[in-house]
Design a protein around this motif. Structure first.
Motif, PDB file in Angstrom:
ATOM      1  N   ARG A   1      17.506   6.857  -2.490  1.00 55.51           N
ATOM      2  CA  ARG A   1      18.781   6.686  -1.774  1.00 55.51           C
ATOM      3  C   ARG A   1      18.678   7.083  -0.310  1.00 55.51           C
ATOM      4  NH1 ARG A   1      20.777   8.485  -6.981  1.00 55.51           N
ATOM      5  NH2 ARG A   1      20.785  10.668  -6.305  1.00 55.51           N
ATOM      6  N   ILE A   2      17.522   7.604   0.094  1.00 52.69           N
ATOM      7  CA  ILE A   2      17.321   7.994   1.499  1.00 52.69           C
ATOM      8  C   ILE A   2      16.870   6.767   2.280  1.00 52.69           C
ATOM      9  CG2 ILE A   2      15.936   9.448   3.041  1.00 52.69           C
ATOM     10  CD1 ILE A   2      15.761  11.466   0.736  1.00 52.69           C
ATOM     11  N   ASP A   3      17.466   6.553   3.431  1.00 53.09           N
ATOM     12  CA  ASP A   3      17.217   5.331   4.205  1.00 53.09           C
ATOM     13  C   ASP A   3      15.741   5.120   4.503  1.00 53.09           C
ATOM     14  OD1 ASP A   3      19.889   4.712   4.200  1.00 53.09           O
ATOM     15  OD2 ASP A   3      20.282   5.449   6.234  1.00 53.09           O
ATOM     16  N   SER A   4      15.049   6.183   4.904  1.00 49.83           N
ATOM     17  CA  SER A   4      13.642   6.040   5.292  1.00 49.83           C
ATOM     18  C   SER A   4      12.785   5.565   4.126  1.00 49.83           C
ATOM     19  CB  SER A   4      13.097   7.377   5.824  1.00 49.83           C
ATOM     20  OG  SER A   4      13.156   8.375   4.818  1.00 49.83           O
ATOM     21  N   VAL A   5      13.184   5.928   2.919  1.00 52.06           N
ATOM     22  CA  VAL A   5      12.445   5.512   1.722  1.00 52.06           C
ATOM     23  C   VAL A   5      12.868   4.108   1.306  1.00 52.06           C
ATOM     24  CG1 VAL A   5      11.999   6.013  -0.711  1.00 52.06           C
ATOM     25  CG2 VAL A   5      12.150   7.892   0.953  1.00 52.06           C
ATOM     26  N   ALA A   6      14.170   3.891   1.209  1.00 50.01           N
ATOM     27  CA  ALA A   6      14.679   2.599   0.746  1.00 50.01           C
ATOM     28  C   ALA A   6      14.201   1.450   1.623  1.00 50.01           C
ATOM     29  CB  ALA A   6      16.207   2.629   0.710  1.00 50.01           C
ATOM     30  N   LYS A   7      14.087   1.698   2.910  1.00 53.41           N
ATOM     31  CA  LYS A   7      13.695   0.641   3.853  1.00 53.41           C
ATOM     32  C   LYS A   7      12.238   0.232   3.681  1.00 53.41           C
ATOM     33  CE  LYS A   7      13.469  -0.408   8.807  1.00 53.41           C
ATOM     34  NZ  LYS A   7      13.733   0.095  10.174  1.00 53.41           N
ATOM     35  N   HIS A   8      11.387   1.151   3.252  1.00 51.90           N
ATOM     36  CA  HIS A   8       9.940   0.896   3.297  1.00 51.90           C
ATOM     37  C   HIS A   8       9.270   0.753   1.929  1.00 51.90           C
ATOM     38  CE1 HIS A   8       9.747   1.232   7.609  1.00 51.90           C
ATOM     39  NE2 HIS A   8      10.429   2.352   7.562  1.00 51.90           N
ATOM     40  N   LEU A   9      10.036   0.836   0.835  1.00 54.42           N
ATOM     41  CA  LEU A   9       9.440   0.644  -0.486  1.00 54.42           C
ATOM     42  C   LEU A   9       9.845  -0.711  -1.049  1.00 54.42           C
ATOM     43  CD1 LEU A   9       9.634   4.023  -2.427  1.00 54.42           C
ATOM     44  CD2 LEU A   9       7.879   3.168  -0.873  1.00 54.42           C
TER      45      LEU A   9
ATOM     46  N   ASP B   1       6.672  15.270  -0.869  1.00 48.18           N
ATOM     47  CA  ASP B   1       7.611  14.187  -1.155  1.00 48.18           C
ATOM     48  C   ASP B   1       7.133  12.875  -0.544  1.00 48.18           C
ATOM     49  OD1 ASP B   1      10.014  15.708  -2.360  1.00 48.18           O
ATOM     50  OD2 ASP B   1       9.658  16.787  -0.485  1.00 48.18           O
ATOM     51  N   VAL B   2       6.743  12.929   0.721  1.00 49.58           N
ATOM     52  CA  VAL B   2       6.311  11.715   1.414  1.00 49.58           C
ATOM     53  C   VAL B   2       4.997  11.193   0.833  1.00 49.58           C
ATOM     54  CG1 VAL B   2       5.592  10.769   3.654  1.00 49.58           C
ATOM     55  CG2 VAL B   2       7.556  12.309   3.518  1.00 49.58           C
ATOM     56  N   ALA B   3       4.130  12.097   0.391  1.00 49.12           N
ATOM     57  CA  ALA B   3       2.864  11.675  -0.219  1.00 49.12           C
ATOM     58  C   ALA B   3       3.091  10.993  -1.560  1.00 49.12           C
ATOM     59  CB  ALA B   3       1.938  12.874  -0.387  1.00 49.12           C
TER      60      ALA B   3
ATOM     61  N   SER C   1       0.826  -1.206   0.000  1.00 52.45           N
ATOM     62  CA  SER C   1       0.000   0.000   0.000  1.00 52.45           C
ATOM     63  C   SER C   1       0.867   1.265   0.000  1.00 52.45           C
ATOM     64  CB  SER C   1      -0.916   0.035   1.229  1.00 52.45           C
ATOM     65  OG  SER C   1      -1.494   1.325   1.373  1.00 52.45           O
ATOM     66  N   PRO C   2       0.758   2.114  -1.035  1.00 55.16           N
ATOM     67  CA  PRO C   2       1.504   3.373  -1.000  1.00 55.16           C
ATOM     68  C   PRO C   2       1.017   4.298   0.106  1.00 55.16           C
ATOM     69  CG  PRO C   2      -0.006   3.328  -2.870  1.00 55.16           C
ATOM     70  CD  PRO C   2      -0.030   1.952  -2.266  1.00 55.16           C
ATOM     71  N   PHE C   3      -0.218   4.123   0.520  1.00 56.61           N
ATOM     72  CA  PHE C   3      -0.766   4.976   1.583  1.00 56.61           C
ATOM     73  C   PHE C   3      -0.167   4.606   2.938  1.00 56.61           C
ATOM     74  CE2 PHE C   3      -3.899   4.526  -1.842  1.00 56.61           C
ATOM     75  CZ  PHE C   3      -3.924   5.844  -2.273  1.00 56.61           C
ATOM     76  N   GLY C   4      -0.031   3.319   3.186  1.00 56.56           N
ATOM     77  CA  GLY C   4       0.642   2.895   4.405  1.00 56.56           C
ATOM     78  C   GLY C   4       2.113   3.232   4.375  1.00 56.56           C
ATOM     79  N   GLN C   5       2.741   3.111   3.202  1.00 58.21           N
ATOM     80  CA  GLN C   5       4.170   3.427   3.084  1.00 58.21           C
ATOM     81  C   GLN C   5       4.436   4.887   3.425  1.00 58.21           C
ATOM     82  OE1 GLN C   5       4.752   2.132  -0.941  1.00 58.21           O
ATOM     83  NE2 GLN C   5       4.533  -0.030  -0.377  1.00 58.21           N
TER      84      GLN C   5
ATOM     85  N   MET D   1       7.184   8.351   9.729  1.00 62.35           N
ATOM     86  CA  MET D   1       7.648   8.036  11.083  1.00 62.35           C
ATOM     87  C   MET D   1       9.140   7.784  11.109  1.00 62.35           C
ATOM     88  SD  MET D   1       4.500   5.949  12.903  1.00 62.35           S
ATOM     89  CE  MET D   1       4.039   4.876  11.531  1.00 62.35           C
ATOM     90  N   ALA D   2       9.678   7.181  10.042  1.00 66.43           N
ATOM     91  CA  ALA D   2      11.125   6.987   9.969  1.00 66.43           C
ATOM     92  C   ALA D   2      11.847   8.330   9.862  1.00 66.43           C
ATOM     93  CB  ALA D   2      11.468   6.096   8.777  1.00 66.43           C
ATOM     94  N   GLU D   3      11.322   9.238   9.059  1.00 68.65           N
ATOM     95  CA  GLU D   3      11.913  10.571   8.929  1.00 68.65           C
ATOM     96  C   GLU D   3      11.912  11.316  10.262  1.00 68.65           C
ATOM     97  OE1 GLU D   3      13.103  12.764   6.046  1.00 68.65           O
ATOM     98  OE2 GLU D   3      13.753  10.678   5.806  1.00 68.65           O
ATOM     99  N   LYS D   4      10.896  11.080  11.068  1.00 66.92           N
ATOM    100  CA  LYS D   4      10.766  11.746  12.352  1.00 66.92           C
ATOM    101  C   LYS D   4      11.503  11.022  13.481  1.00 66.92           C
ATOM    102  CE  LYS D   4       6.326  13.997  11.418  1.00 66.92           C
ATOM    103  NZ  LYS D   4       6.645  15.336  11.964  1.00 66.92           N
ATOM    104  N   GLY D   5      12.037   9.840  13.173  1.00 65.25           N
ATOM    105  CA  GLY D   5      12.740   9.075  14.201  1.00 65.25           C
ATOM    106  C   GLY D   5      11.815   8.457  15.224  1.00 65.25           C
ATOM    107  N   LEU D   6      10.581   8.166  14.820  1.00 58.95           N
ATOM    108  CA  LEU D   6       9.596   7.600  15.747  1.00 58.95           C
ATOM    109  C   LEU D   6       9.567   6.081  15.613  1.00 58.95           C
ATOM    110  CD1 LEU D   6       6.667  10.115  15.057  1.00 58.95           C
ATOM    111  CD2 LEU D   6       8.225  10.119  17.020  1.00 58.95           C
TER     112      LEU D   6
END
Length: 231
Positions: free
Chosen positions: A203-211, A166-168, A15-19, A25-30
């Motif tokens: 190349r950003i960790d928060s994106v690479a980890k969750h896509l 960007d996150v959307a 789900s792109p919406f869940g991603q 949350m990864a960007e925010k360090g939560l």
């Protein structure tokens, strides 16, 4: 028994919406707990938490549910003000900040209303209707590229990093390959700056980890086609 995290996300892997929510949350360090939902047999927790739409994603914050991905992103900004903002902070009487927030919300809504809708039609249709959807998708991508301009990111939160738009949008980059295969066009050719933005984000960790990989998404599209009798 392990202690339950304060933040729990009810979600589905592709789900792109869940991603969006995971990346935010990864960007925010939560820290959060991810709970995969079986959409063919939805959990009682999901149905209780979102009785109106009965859909993922749902964010549980100390047991209280928040639904709809863009609402969740804004909620995370409000509930955790000490973390990096996705939207420009709201300052009373600051017209520039208010305008920037409104503009970011507009483009995030554009992603949902135009890109997601057209992408769904791309894999559901055949023949000329599918070709028309491909041409429409190419125009949507050009429109988004024009808004990006020469910036590194769409921004919104400041500091040359991922913002609300960007996150959307970034979860849909994992679907670009499927859009290309179904629509008969190349993202690189129709919107090269947007394609470059997608690579930077990847190349950003928060994106690479969750896509997921584009190939895995394309395989999932094949499952959807069979399910709905498109093939």
């Amino acid at each position: 028994m392990a202690e339950e995290k304060e933040l729990v996300l009810l979600d589905f892997w592709v789900s792109p919406f869940g991603q969006r929510c995971r990346i935010a949350m990864a960007e925010k360090g939560l820290e959060f707990e991810y709970r995969e939902e079986d959409l063919g047999n939805k959990s009682d927790l999901l149905l209780r938490s979102n009785p109106v739409h009965r859909k993922i994603p749902v964010l549980l914050h100390a047991g209280r549910p928040v639904s709809e991905s863009l609402v969740i992103l804004q909620y995370l900004d409000d509930a955790f003000p000490g973390t990096p903002h996705l939207l420009p902070p709201a300052n009373s009487g600051d017209a520039d900040a208010a305008y920037a927030r409104a503009t970011a919300r507009f483009w995030a809504d554009y992603v949902d209303r135009k890109l997601y809708d057209c992408g769904s039609r791309l894999w559901r249709l055949k023949g000329e209707p599918q070709a028309a959807a491909g041409r429409e998708m190419a125009e949507i991508l050009r429109t988004l590229e024009a808004e990006l301009g020469d910036r590194e990111f769409f921004g919104g939160g400041g500091g040359g990093r991922l913002g609300f738009v960007d996150v959307a949008l970034v979860p849909f980059t994992a679907w670009f390959y499927s859009y290309e295969r179904c629509g008969g066009f190349s993202v690189e050719e129709v919107a090269p700056r947007l394609a470059a933005w997608a690579r930077r984000c990847g190349r950003i960790d928060s994106v690479a980890k969750h896509l997921p990989s584009p190939e895995k998404v394309y395989d999932f599209v094949g499952v959807l086609k069979k399910k709905y009798g498109v093939e």
